[in-house]
Design a protein around this motif. Structure first.
Motif, mmCIF file in Angstrom:
data_model
loop_
_atom_site.group_PDB
_atom_site.id
_atom_site.type_symbol
_atom_site.label_atom_id
_atom_site.label_comp_id
_atom_site.label_asym_id
_atom_site.label_seq_id
_atom_site.Cartn_x
_atom_site.Cartn_y
_atom_site.Cartn_z
ATOM 1 N N VAL A 19 0.847 -1.188 0.000
ATOM 2 C CA VAL A 19 0.000 0.000 0.000
ATOM 3 C C VAL A 19 0.883 1.238 0.000
ATOM 4 N N LEU A 22 0.992 4.418 2.952
ATOM 5 C CA LEU A 22 0.584 4.007 4.295
ATOM 6 C C LEU A 22 1.633 4.305 5.357
ATOM 7 N N ILE A 70 -6.869 5.540 1.043
ATOM 8 C CA ILE A 70 -6.056 4.345 0.822
ATOM 9 C C ILE A 70 -6.926 3.097 0.914
ATOM 10 N N ARG A 73 -8.851 2.564 -2.210
ATOM 11 C CA ARG A 73 -8.020 2.076 -3.309
ATOM 12 C C ARG A 73 -7.776 0.571 -3.196
ATOM 13 N N CYS A 74 -7.695 0.080 -1.962
ATOM 14 C CA CYS A 74 -7.360 -1.331 -1.744
ATOM 15 C C CYS A 74 -8.574 -2.241 -1.847
#
Length: 75
Positions: A19, A22, A70, A73-74
């Motif tokens: 990631v 992060l 984030i 996005r994951c």
């Protein structure tokens, strides 16, 4: 993820997800936590009363927004 975790997951054929961004956000959240702990200590010692927390709240809010981006996005 550190090297040991990477090797372990690779050996177990588990999916590895990297990631971007992060570590930077986690560093910021840790810094906010340290600042809050320092303010709490000073309050408990009686050195300050009713500290101004608006800047700390703003920083935390920004970090939560970045973490949410984030996470989206994951998923």
């Amino acid at each position: 993820m550190n090297f040991t975790e990477f090797v372990t997951r690779s050996a177990l054929n588990k999916k590895i997800t990297v990631v971007d961004g992060l570590p930077k956000i986690l560093k910021e959240v840790k810094a906010i936590g340290r600042n809050l702990n320092q303010l709490t200590t000073l309050c408990n010692m009686g050195k300050i009363i009713c500290p101004e927390l608006s800047e700390l709240k703003e920083q935390y809010s920004n970090a939560v927004v970045m973490l949410d981006k984030i996470a989206r996005r994951c998923s």
